[in-house]
Design an enzyme around this catalytic site. Structure first.
Site, mmCIF file in Angstrom:
data_model
loop_
_atom_site.group_PDB
_atom_site.id
_atom_site.type_symbol
_atom_site.label_atom_id
_atom_site.label_comp_id
_atom_site.label_asym_id
_atom_site.label_seq_id
_atom_site.Cartn_x
_atom_site.Cartn_y
_atom_site.Cartn_z
ATOM 1 N N GLY A 204 0.844 -1.186 0.000
ATOM 2 C CA GLY A 204 0.000 0.000 0.000
ATOM 3 C C GLY A 204 0.877 1.231 0.000
ATOM 4 N N PRO A 205 0.256 2.385 -0.225
ATOM 5 C CA PRO A 205 1.040 3.626 -0.306
ATOM 6 C C PRO A 205 1.759 3.926 1.009
ATOM 7 C CG PRO A 205 -1.313 4.020 -0.725
ATOM 8 C CD PRO A 205 -1.169 2.591 -0.408
ATOM 9 N N LYS A 210 1.620 0.376 7.476
ATOM 10 C CA LYS A 210 2.125 -0.988 7.291
ATOM 11 C C LYS A 210 3.084 -1.376 8.418
ATOM 12 C CE LYS A 210 3.638 -0.003 3.165
ATOM 13 N NZ LYS A 210 3.119 1.372 3.055
ATOM 14 N N GLU A 427 -4.324 32.022 -9.636
ATOM 15 C CA GLU A 427 -5.162 31.203 -8.743
ATOM 16 C C GLU A 427 -6.633 31.485 -8.996
ATOM 17 O OE1 GLU A 427 -3.954 28.762 -7.186
ATOM 18 O OE2 GLU A 427 -1.888 29.354 -7.581
ATOM 19 N N HIS A 430 -7.758 29.409 -11.888
ATOM 20 C CA HIS A 430 -8.059 28.022 -11.511
ATOM 21 C C HIS A 430 -9.424 27.932 -10.857
ATOM 22 C CE1 HIS A 430 -4.312 26.026 -12.344
ATOM 23 N NE2 HIS A 430 -3.590 26.799 -11.542
ATOM 24 N N ASP A 502 1.181 22.862 -13.372
ATOM 25 C CA ASP A 502 -0.167 22.602 -13.890
ATOM 26 C C ASP A 502 -0.091 21.823 -15.193
ATOM 27 O OD1 ASP A 502 -1.232 24.117 -11.848
ATOM 28 O OD2 ASP A 502 -1.188 25.971 -13.014
HETATM 29 P P1 ADP Z 1 3.983 2.810 6.358
HETATM 30 O O1 ADP Z 1 4.867 1.797 7.002
HETATM 31 O O2 ADP Z 1 2.798 2.224 5.676
HETATM 32 O O3 ADP Z 1 4.708 3.779 5.485
HETATM 33 P P2 ADP Z 1 3.750 3.687 9.047
HETATM 34 O O4 ADP Z 1 3.256 2.461 9.698
HETATM 35 O O5 ADP Z 1 5.198 3.948 9.162
HETATM 36 O O6 ADP Z 1 3.351 3.690 7.516
HETATM 37 O O7 ADP Z 1 2.897 4.913 9.566
HETATM 38 C C1 ADP Z 1 3.511 6.060 10.065
HETATM 39 C C2 ADP Z 1 2.695 6.620 11.205
HETATM 40 O O8 ADP Z 1 1.429 7.067 10.779
HETATM 41 C C3 ADP Z 1 2.412 5.614 12.272
HETATM 42 O O9 ADP Z 1 3.440 5.550 13.197
HETATM 43 C C4 ADP Z 1 1.134 6.133 12.901
HETATM 44 O O10 ADP Z 1 1.424 7.134 13.830
HETATM 45 C C5 ADP Z 1 0.436 6.787 11.739
HETATM 46 N N1 ADP Z 1 -0.533 5.878 11.142
HETATM 47 C C6 ADP Z 1 -0.509 5.382 9.889
HETATM 48 N N2 ADP Z 1 -1.565 4.613 9.641
HETATM 49 C C7 ADP Z 1 -2.284 4.588 10.781
HETATM 50 C C8 ADP Z 1 -3.521 3.946 11.170
HETATM 51 N N3 ADP Z 1 -4.190 3.177 10.324
HETATM 52 N N4 ADP Z 1 -3.960 4.152 12.417
HETATM 53 C C9 ADP Z 1 -3.292 4.950 13.266
HETATM 54 N N5 ADP Z 1 -2.140 5.560 12.969
HETATM 55 C C10 ADP Z 1 -1.637 5.402 11.736
HETATM 56 ZN ZN ZN Z 2 -1.618 26.828 -11.182
#
Ligand code: ADP
Ligand code: ZN
Ligand code: MG
Length: 651
Positions: A204-205, A210, A427, A430, A502
């Site tokens: 995932g993004p 994760k 702006e 836009h 843009d």
């Molecule tokens: P990734 O590993 O997907 O890049 P992270 O787990 O490192 O993301 O997320 C970074 C921070 O963002 C976490 O430490 C937490 O504070 C916050 N966060 C991200 N997703 C959630 C979630 N679903 N619920 C609560 N906090 C989240």
């Molecule tokens: Zn612009």
């Protein structure tokens, strides 16, 4: 490695101490002979005062031990002679016939001593070298340590994170719950012959939680968590990556049950044979070792590998085969409800002013990931503390949203009047374009305060989350993107570099419409080009194009046509509503930021552009004789509409 252990033990130090003692001993135990003049020495021999005489021939020296200690020189004396007198000396000693005898010695160099003479400096140097090595590698990876995974590379901890800390990712949590149960009580699963996945891939993004999820599994199950980042594997010493993997698994197995977490696994897990160099590069060896280790897990190995990536598409298929990362869990940016629960989780311990509604905040932040939202609340808290307030207000939250989206406001940067005027019209262009389109999301905010790298920005946000976009919505986005540039053209007759971002965005959208979404009649509903991002380091070196030059020309033509159409539409909108544009720009110059209430008032009399005629995916297809079913307003995008952020004009 063993040699290292040996060096670290007590043995080398004992040896060194013994050597020093031996050397000192032999030095001090050598009897002390007082040097005397040759004549004096000869006289002593001739006088018969000598008990023992030793001729050290190699050094042409005579050591004498006297019968009675000499008043001046003591009992032991020595003197040197020159060669011609050697014979005379021997005769004299023979004549004197000392009681203890006469030793004629050709010096044998003391092998032990001379060995020490050579060994000692070497040993000292080695000790010094070793000392520096350990000192240097204390902070960073030292030469002696490569290959051995060190604490700073593999981190082991016992996370306290719980599933309840992860909000808005219920499906992922549910899937991972099973893994947690297995780690806690594997026998339950083994009893019914269930094969638990060895590997779980979270994709995932970035910022969607994760890492947080993986840690939560360990936290819930109460097992150690070993983590390493894929890019750490890719090291400068060849063969190190593979041995790191070996080490990582060894450590985890010794402490089973355990979780191994490999972040950014795409750094090592790219499709093999991809990229430059080909063949057995470092990354490939690392990947192979990873596969070997995973296959080496037996049913009893109570270790689970969790990996994370935001590019699952480029992973080597071997990684995804059964028995490896056969459990794949997507973690997406949260929806509105999810955002609200995430905000609630992170708002704990942050006093909110009365009237602050996290649901409203969730509504304002489509497309934000968990990390973004955590960031928003933190920024808001920081801003609040900075003003010595005790409660977080709506204003602080709004500013925090802007900061997270476009960077901090730059008060220090003073725009000159010319730039302010241009930005106000840009702006305004836009915003007006968006307001005049029938399928555009509403304009929620326009500002000419520089922020991050942008000179100003217009925020156009969907009311609800969108998971798909219609063709007309995309066309509206193009027109909206052109609005800024067209305003500059119409008002000043002289466009600036400010529209660069843009144009880039619009071109991207148009190209996707042509090559991915099948939204032009000339190209049709075909997907052109390999998966994005795969181009250079990906599977094939040939770049992302898998179609002919002729088709490529047609694509370019269609992209251009879409942009031209958008340009024309924007031109039309701004010309018809030039009065509104002037008023909007004037108010922007005065107030700098306009919110949706003010904007609605200004746009009240905007003449909307007429609906586009029915689009035909092929010219031969008949126009349907029935009108389209009206779509309910605002609910639908796979690309969440980003706020317009343009880069500064090149200086
Ligand atoms: P990734 O590993 O997907 O890049 P992270 O787990 O490192 O993301 O997320 C970074 C921070 O963002 C976490 O430490 C937490 O504070 C916050 N966060 C991200 N997703 C959630 C979630 N679903 N619920 C609560 N906090 C989240
Ligand atoms: Zn612009
Ligand atoms: Mg992460």
């Amino acid at each position: 490695m063993d040699f290292k252990k040996f060096l670290r033990g007590p043995i080398p130090w004992i040896v060194l101490a013994l050597v020093i003692v031996a050397v000192a001993f032999s030095f001090f135990m050598t009897p002390q002979f007082r040097p005397v003049q040759t004549d004096v020495g000869m006289q002593m021999i001739e006088d018969g005062r000598v008990e023992q005489a030793r001729i050290v021939d190699g050094e042409q020296r005579v050591d004498l031990i006297l019968t009675e200690p000499d008043a001046e020189f003591g009992k032991q004396v020595q003197f040197y002679y020159v060669e011609p007198r050697g014979e005379e000396l021997v005769d004299a000693i023979t004549a004197a016939d000392p009681a203890e005898g006469f030793i004629d010695e050709v010096p044998q160099s003391n092998w032990l001593l001379s060995l020490m003479g050579i060994l000692l400096p070497v040993l000292l140097l080695a000790a010094l070298f070793y000392f520096f090595m350990t000192r240097l590698s204390g902070g960073n990876r030292g030469v002696m340590q490569f290959g051995k995974s060190k604490a700073q590379l593999i981190t082991k901890d016992m996370p306290q994170v719980k599933f309840s800390d992860v909000a808005g990712a219920d499906e992922a949590v549910e899937e991972l719950g099973e893994i947690k149960e297995f780690l806690q009580d594997p026998s339950k699963f083994q009893a019914v012959g269930a094969r638990i996945p060895k590997g779980v891939l979270l994709y995932g993004p970035p910022g969607t939680g994760k890492t947080l999820l993986a840690r939560a599994v360990a936290g819930e199950a109460g097992v150690p968590f070993y983590s390493i980042s894929g890019s750490d594997f890719v090291e400068m010493f060849v063969g190190v990556g593979a041995s790191r993997v070996r080490d990582l698994f060894e450590q985890a197995k010794q402490n089973a049950p355990a979780i191994i977490f490999v972040d950014e696994i795409d750094a090592v897990g790219r499709h093999r044979g991809a990229g430059l160099g080909g063949g057995h590069d470092e990354r490939e060896q690392t990947l192979n070792q990873l596969l070997v280790e995973m296959d080496g897990f037996d049913v009893k190995t109570n270790v689970i590998l969790i990996a994370a990536t935001n590019r699952p598409d480029i992973l080597d298929p071997a990684l995804l085969r059964p028995g490896r990362f056969d459990r794949q869990i997507g973690v997406d940016a949260p929806d509105m409800k999810g955002r609200q629960t995430i905000l609630t989780v992170h708002a704990k311990g942050k006093p909110m002013a009365e009237g602050v509604d996290l649901e409203v905040l969730a509504r304002k932040t489509p497309g934000f990931t968990g990390a973004d939202l955590a960031n928003v609340l933190n920024e808001a808290a920081l801003l609040t503390a900075r003003t010595n307030a005790t409660q977080i207000t709506d204003e602080a939250l709004d500013e925090a949203v802007d900061r997270v989206m476009a960077g901090p406001q730059r008060r220090t940067r003073v725009m000159n009047d010319k730039e302010r005027l241009i930005t106000a019209y840009h702006e305004g262009g836009h915003a007006l374009a968006a307001a005049a389109m029938r399928h555009s999301d509403p304009v929620t905010k326009v500002t000419i305060l520089p922020r991050g790298r942008a000179l100003g920005y217009t925020m156009v946000l969907p009311v609800n989350d969108k998971y798909s976009v219609t063709r007309n919505e995309l066309l509206d986005q193009l027109t909206y993107a052109m609005g800024g540039r067209v305003a500059e053209e119409i008002v000043f007759h002289d466009p600036t570099t400010g529209a660069g971002n843009d144009i880039e965005k619009a071109t991207g959208i148009a190209r996707k419409m042509v090559t991915e979404y099948g939204m032009t009649a000339a190209i049709g509903a075909v997907k052109l080009g390999a998966a994005q991002g795969e181009a250079f380091f990906g599977r094939d070196m040939g770049g992302g194009r898998d179609y002919s030059d002729t088709l490529s020309e047609a694509v370019d033509r269609e992209v251009r046509a879409l942009i031209e159409q958008a340009h024309t539409e924007a031109w039309q909108v701004l010309n018809t509503n030039r009065d509104v544009l002037d008023r909007l720009a004037g108010e922007l110059l005065e107030k700098e930021t306009l919110d949706h209430v003010r904007l609605a008032a200004i746009f009240a009399e905007v003449e909307k552009l007429p609906e586009r005629p029915q689009w035909l995916s092929h010219p031969d297809r008949p126009v349907s004789d029935r009108p389209p079913i009206e779509l309910p307003v605002s609910q639908h995008v796979d690309e969440v509409v980003e706020p317009d952020v343009e880069t500064e004009p090149a200086s």
